[in-house]
Motif scaffolding. Structure first.
Motif, PDB file in Angstrom:
ATOM      1  N   TRP A  87       9.665   8.419 -12.336  1.00 21.40           N
ATOM      2  CA  TRP A  87       9.447   7.235 -13.175  1.00 21.40           C
ATOM      3  C   TRP A  87      10.085   5.978 -12.581  1.00 21.40           C
ATOM      4  N   ASP A  88      10.940   6.136 -11.571  1.00 18.05           N
ATOM      5  CA  ASP A  88      11.569   4.970 -10.934  1.00 18.05           C
ATOM      6  C   ASP A  88      10.728   4.407  -9.793  1.00 18.05           C
ATOM      7  N   ALA A  89       9.646   5.086  -9.430  1.00 16.09           N
ATOM      8  CA  ALA A  89       8.814   4.619  -8.319  1.00 16.09           C
ATOM      9  C   ALA A  89       8.161   3.284  -8.672  1.00 16.09           C
ATOM     10  N   ASP A  99      -0.435  -1.249   7.151  1.00 18.37           N
ATOM     11  CA  ASP A  99      -1.821  -1.614   7.451  1.00 18.37           C
ATOM     12  C   ASP A  99      -2.806  -0.519   7.068  1.00 18.37           C
ATOM     13  N   ASP A 100      -2.419   0.739   7.292  1.00 22.84           N
ATOM     14  CA  ASP A 100      -3.358   1.828   7.022  1.00 22.84           C
ATOM     15  C   ASP A 100      -3.497   2.148   5.533  1.00 22.84           C
ATOM     16  N   VAL A 101      -2.699   1.504   4.695  1.00 24.38           N
ATOM     17  CA  VAL A 101      -2.775   1.716   3.248  1.00 24.38           C
ATOM     18  C   VAL A 101      -3.720   0.709   2.588  1.00 24.38           C
ATOM     19  N   LEU A 102      -3.933  -0.425   3.226  1.00 24.60           N
ATOM     20  CA  LEU A 102      -4.716  -1.508   2.624  1.00 24.60           C
ATOM     21  C   LEU A 102      -6.131  -1.079   2.233  1.00 24.60           C
ATOM     22  N   ILE A 103      -6.721  -0.185   3.012  1.00 14.10           N
ATOM     23  CA  ILE A 103      -8.099   0.227   2.722  1.00 14.10           C
ATOM     24  C   ILE A 103      -8.210   0.884   1.350  1.00 14.10           C
ATOM     25  N   PHE A 104      -7.100   1.425   0.856  1.00 16.56           N
ATOM     26  CA  PHE A 104      -7.128   2.110  -0.431  1.00 16.56           C
ATOM     27  C   PHE A 104      -6.916   1.157  -1.612  1.00 16.56           C
ATOM     28  N   LEU A 105      -7.000  -0.139  -1.324  1.00 15.80           N
ATOM     29  CA  LEU A 105      -7.081  -1.167  -2.368  1.00 15.80           C
ATOM     30  C   LEU A 105      -8.514  -1.639  -2.573  1.00 15.80           C
ATOM     31  N   MET A 106      -9.395  -1.296  -1.628  1.00 17.27           N
ATOM     32  CA  MET A 106     -10.751  -1.825  -1.635  1.00 17.27           C
ATOM     33  C   MET A 106     -11.706  -0.952  -2.457  1.00 17.27           C
ATOM     34  N   GLY A 107     -12.768  -1.581  -2.951  1.00 17.07           N
ATOM     35  CA  GLY A 107     -13.826  -0.830  -3.594  1.00 17.07           C
ATOM     36  C   GLY A 107     -14.545   0.039  -2.580  1.00 17.07           C
ATOM     37  N   SER A 108     -15.182   1.105  -3.055  1.00 25.57           N
ATOM     38  CA  SER A 108     -15.912   2.010  -2.174  1.00 25.57           C
ATOM     39  C   SER A 108     -17.123   2.558  -2.921  1.00 25.57           C
ATOM     40  N   ARG A 109     -17.830   3.485  -2.307  1.00 25.51           N
ATOM     41  CA  ARG A 109     -19.116   3.960  -2.834  1.00 25.51           C
ATOM     42  C   ARG A 109     -19.065   4.323  -4.315  1.00 25.51           C
ATOM     43  N   ARG A 181      -6.781   0.608  -8.217  1.00 25.42           N
ATOM     44  CA  ARG A 181      -7.092  -0.404  -7.202  1.00 25.42           C
ATOM     45  C   ARG A 181      -7.308  -1.765  -7.846  1.00 25.42           C
ATOM     46  N   CYS A 182      -7.934  -1.777  -9.015  1.00 28.82           N
ATOM     47  CA  CYS A 182      -8.118  -3.048  -9.726  1.00 28.82           C
ATOM     48  C   CYS A 182      -6.781  -3.708 -10.029  1.00 28.82           C
ATOM     49  N   MET A 183      -5.744  -2.898 -10.250  1.00 28.95           N
ATOM     50  CA  MET A 183      -4.411  -3.411 -10.553  1.00 28.95           C
ATOM     51  C   MET A 183      -3.572  -3.602  -9.285  1.00 28.95           C
ATOM     52  N   ASN A 184      -4.239  -3.593  -8.122  1.00 32.89           N
ATOM     53  CA  ASN A 184      -3.584  -3.795  -6.823  1.00 32.89           C
ATOM     54  C   ASN A 184      -2.593  -2.685  -6.482  1.00 32.89           C
ATOM     55  N   ILE A 185      -2.904  -1.474  -6.932  1.00 32.74           N
ATOM     56  CA  ILE A 185      -2.108  -0.295  -6.602  1.00 32.74           C
ATOM     57  C   ILE A 185      -2.955   0.600  -5.698  1.00 32.74           C
ATOM     58  N   PRO A 186      -2.547   0.832  -4.449  1.00 29.42           N
ATOM     59  CA  PRO A 186      -3.348   1.669  -3.549  1.00 29.42           C
ATOM     60  C   PRO A 186      -3.514   3.078  -4.110  1.00 29.42           C
ATOM     61  N   GLU A 213      -4.016  10.306  -5.274  1.00 28.14           N
ATOM     62  CA  GLU A 213      -2.652   9.955  -4.898  1.00 28.14           C
ATOM     63  C   GLU A 213      -2.498   8.443  -4.944  1.00 28.14           C
ATOM     64  N   VAL A 214      -1.310   8.012  -5.321  1.00 30.67           N
ATOM     65  CA  VAL A 214      -1.003   6.582  -5.463  1.00 30.67           C
ATOM     66  C   VAL A 214       0.196   6.238  -4.585  1.00 30.67           C
ATOM     67  N   TYR A 215       0.135   5.069  -3.970  1.00 29.49           N
ATOM     68  CA  TYR A 215       1.205   4.624  -3.075  1.00 29.49           C
ATOM     69  C   TYR A 215       2.214   3.793  -3.865  1.00 29.49           C
ATOM     70  N   LEU A 216       3.413   4.354  -4.055  1.00 26.35           N
ATOM     71  CA  LEU A 216       4.504   3.694  -4.769  1.00 26.35           C
ATOM     72  C   LEU A 216       5.800   3.903  -3.995  1.00 26.35           C
ATOM     73  N   SER A 217       6.640   2.877  -3.976  1.00 23.58           N
ATOM     74  CA  SER A 217       7.963   2.975  -3.336  1.00 23.58           C
ATOM     75  C   SER A 217       7.884   3.547  -1.923  1.00 23.58           C
ATOM     76  N   GLY A 218       6.843   3.171  -1.195  1.00 25.21           N
ATOM     77  CA  GLY A 218       6.756   3.526   0.214  1.00 25.21           C
ATOM     78  C   GLY A 218       6.261   4.915   0.521  1.00 25.21           C
ATOM     79  N   ARG A 219       5.659   5.614  -0.465  1.00 24.18           N
ATOM     80  CA  ARG A 219       5.126   6.952  -0.203  1.00 24.18           C
ATOM     81  C   ARG A 219       4.011   7.264  -1.200  1.00 24.18           C
ATOM     82  N   TRP A 220       3.294   8.367  -0.934  1.00 19.53           N
ATOM     83  CA  TRP A 220       2.191   8.769  -1.800  1.00 19.53           C
ATOM     84  C   TRP A 220       2.652   9.808  -2.824  1.00 19.53           C
TER      85      TRP A 220
END
Length: 298
Positions: A87-89, A99-109, A181-186, A213-220
């Motif tokens: 819960w602290d993440a 850089d390799d995480v940014l793609i998981f903010l984008m819309g996809s199929r 992703r809409c909330m800017n969370i990878p 999986e969600v990217y928080l506090s520097g990890r998935w």
């Protein structure tokens, strides 16, 4: 604990067709293999394994006309611990994301974020940032969609799942991924083995499962909008933007699925010993791309 995993699939191809499969355990879990994950083909076919753009282990082959059968039966060591909860993440500012995480903010199929952005901000804009916001999204998706195998549709997008309020595990994952992703969370889509371990068994046939999986506090971190509770024995096979990137099979032509059996069972301790063997093995392909022969089990 040790978990027996595997599959027994068949396809009928009216004519020769190139096919690719994401049926291997993800490279991040290969160190946990107790026995080799050898794909057997009947008839025997040359195969080639490569890593795709997302680091998944992809098997390619040219399938001749007629029926082909694919099978594997192997054992994986697992910690037996449930999915981690933290819960602290915290959310990572976009400008500090790798850089390799940014793609998981984008819309996809299937993650059509452009059609869900207004809903997402209306629903979750006032929630605490970080883990609590992701959990609020998971709670919402879990309550919003009704699970129904009979209503599965492989073309359903996240916004359609939100509107229709029915689907299977992939629809839960697509909607949760999209709202994050809409909330800017990878967020990235995952598929793999998830048996009825530590929970009451269900009568439905075993299948592969989807989560995210969600990217928080520097990890998935792992989340599961369908079950909405930490689970034991989750074994990832592939990760990607959505179901398009992690399709179990892709045929560049006509291929009709016939047999479909998936195995995911916790092994009793005495059975685990019978499935072990002495010596070492390599999960890499040898001999010009041919699968290595199965090692005998003691």
């Amino acid at each position: 604990m040790k978990i027996r995993c595997g599959y027994d699939l068949s396809y009928y191809c009216p004519q020769a067709v190139p096919m690719q499969f994401l049926l291997s355990v993800h490279p991040s879990r290969e160190r946990d293999l107790v026995t080799p994950q050898v794909m057997r083909t009947d008839p025997h076919l040359p195969t080639r394994i490569v890593l795709d753009h997302f680091g998944n282990r992809l098997t390619r082959m040219m399938v001749p006309p007629g029926e082909i059968r694919l099978s594997a039966d192997f054992v994986v060591e697992d910690s037996g611990l449930p999915d981690e909860v933290n819960w602290d993440a915290q959310e990572v500012p976009i400008d500090r994301l790798p850089d390799d995480v940014l793609i998981f903010l984008m819309g996809s199929r299937y993650a059509d974020t452009d059609l869900l952005s207004d809903i997402a901000w209306q629903m979750f804009g006032g929630t605490p940032r970080g883990w609590a916001r992701v959990q609020a999204i998971v709670d919402y998706v879990h309550d919003r969609i009704r699970f129904d195998y009979q209503m599965a549709r492989n073309t359903r997008t996240a916004s359609e799942g939100h509107r229709e309020q029915v689907g299977v595990c992939r629809d839960f994952a697509h909607l949760a991924v999209s709202l994050c992703r809409c909330m800017n969370i990878p967020a990235r889509y995952c598929t793999g083995y998830l048996g009825d371990i530590g929970v009451p068994k269900v009568p439905d046939p075993m299948d592969w499962s989807a989560w995210f999986e969600v990217y928080l506090s520097g990890r998935w971190y792992t989340f599961d909008a369908r079950h909405n509770k930490p689970r034991i024995g989750r074994i990832v096979m592939a990760r990607g933007r959505d179901a398009t990137d992690v399709a179990i099979s892709t045929a560049f032509g006509s291929a009709i699925l016939g047999r479909f059996d998936v195995i995911t069972d916790e092994l009793p301790e005495e059975t685990s010993h019978r499935h072990s063997y002495s010596g070492q093995f390599s999960s890499s392909l040898m001999d010009g791309g041919q699968p290595m022969p199965a090692l005998s089990r003691g």
